[in-house]
Scaffold this motif. Structure first.
Motif, mmCIF file in Angstrom:
data_model
loop_
_atom_site.group_PDB
_atom_site.id
_atom_site.type_symbol
_atom_site.label_atom_id
_atom_site.label_comp_id
_atom_site.label_asym_id
_atom_site.label_seq_id
_atom_site.Cartn_x
_atom_site.Cartn_y
_atom_site.Cartn_z
ATOM 1 N N GLU A 1 47.635 12.141 -32.006
ATOM 2 C CA GLU A 1 47.918 12.285 -30.581
ATOM 3 C C GLU A 1 48.146 13.751 -30.225
ATOM 4 O O GLU A 1 47.740 14.209 -29.163
ATOM 5 C CB GLU A 1 49.117 11.422 -30.170
ATOM 6 N N THR B 1 38.373 8.798 -29.124
ATOM 7 C CA THR B 1 39.216 7.607 -29.101
ATOM 8 C C THR B 1 39.050 6.907 -30.434
ATOM 9 O O THR B 1 37.928 6.691 -30.893
ATOM 10 C CB THR B 1 38.809 6.651 -27.970
ATOM 11 N N GLU C 1 42.940 9.966 -28.438
ATOM 12 C CA GLU C 1 43.500 8.739 -27.873
ATOM 13 C C GLU C 1 43.486 7.663 -28.950
ATOM 14 O O GLU C 1 42.456 7.426 -29.587
ATOM 15 C CB GLU C 1 42.684 8.268 -26.669
ATOM 16 N N MET C 2 44.618 7.027 -29.174
ATOM 17 C CA MET C 2 44.720 5.972 -30.181
ATOM 18 C C MET C 2 44.870 4.624 -29.503
ATOM 19 O O MET C 2 45.664 4.471 -28.579
ATOM 20 C CB MET C 2 45.928 6.214 -31.085
ATOM 21 N N SER D 1 48.325 4.754 -37.595
ATOM 22 C CA SER D 1 47.063 5.385 -37.963
ATOM 23 C C SER D 1 47.172 5.962 -39.365
ATOM 24 O O SER D 1 48.255 6.108 -39.912
ATOM 25 C CB SER D 1 46.719 6.491 -36.967
#
Length: 180
Positions: free
Chosen positions: A46, A13, A51-52, A21
């Motif tokens: 992704e 994450t 997980e962003m 990003s």
């Protein structure tokens, strides 16, 4: 780091303070120097299964919480702050740090500047911001307090950068320091 950890099967994450990003590669470099299509192809987080969580400011309290929630915490803080000149007037309306200007522009905001722009400095960020302003139709000039030989760029690029700036309509003026 996220890519390598995912390759090894770890769940990852990323907490990102910006709405995108990729850090400076996405927000600090104009598209004419580093096309977004190339960046997106190389940074499909992704798609890697990362997980962003965007628009999250990482502070001490968050780090302390994450240490309790995750097996490992890796801090990749990046560099988003320029050195200020510490001169009178740098906080006036219409005065931007070049990095802030580029970041706002890349995030889709339209930083307000007038038709004539002066850029103080001679590094890569000064060049990128001046060339961005030229492409937006502004009249631009770059002021640098030292000589061309003192520019903070790789020595073999200096002549090329100075010639390119002049050809694009944003010439350097060397040995010039603005005063209030």
């Amino acid at each position: 780091a996220a890519y390598r950890l995912r390759q090894r099967g770890h769940e990852v994450t990323i907490f990102e303070q910006l709405p995108v990003s990729g850090g400076m590669m996405f927000t600090g470099y104009p598209n004419f120097r580093l096309p977004l299509a190339v960046l997106r192809a190389e940074n499909a987080l992704e798609a890697w299964g990362v997980e962003m969580r965007y628009n999250v400011r990482v502070d001490t309290a968050l780090v302390e919480r994450l240490v309790g929630e995750y097996d490992a915490v890796l801090l990749g803080t990046g560099k988003f702050k320029e050195v200020r000149l510490d001169v009178p007037g740098e906080d006036l309306d219409g005065v931007w740090s070049a990095l802030d200007y580029l970041t706002q522009f890349k995030l889709g905001n339209n930083p307000p500047v007038g038709p004539r722009v002066v850029v103080v400095g001679a590094g890569y960020t000064a060049q990128d911001s001046s060339r961005t302003c030229v492409r937006l139709g502004h009249q631009v000039q770059i002021l640098y307090r030292r000589t061309q030989e003192d520019m903070p760029v790789l020595p073999f690029l200096r002549d090329k950068f100075v010639a390119r700036q002049a050809a694009e309509g944003a010439p350097y003026v060397f040995q010039t320091t603005p005063v209030c």
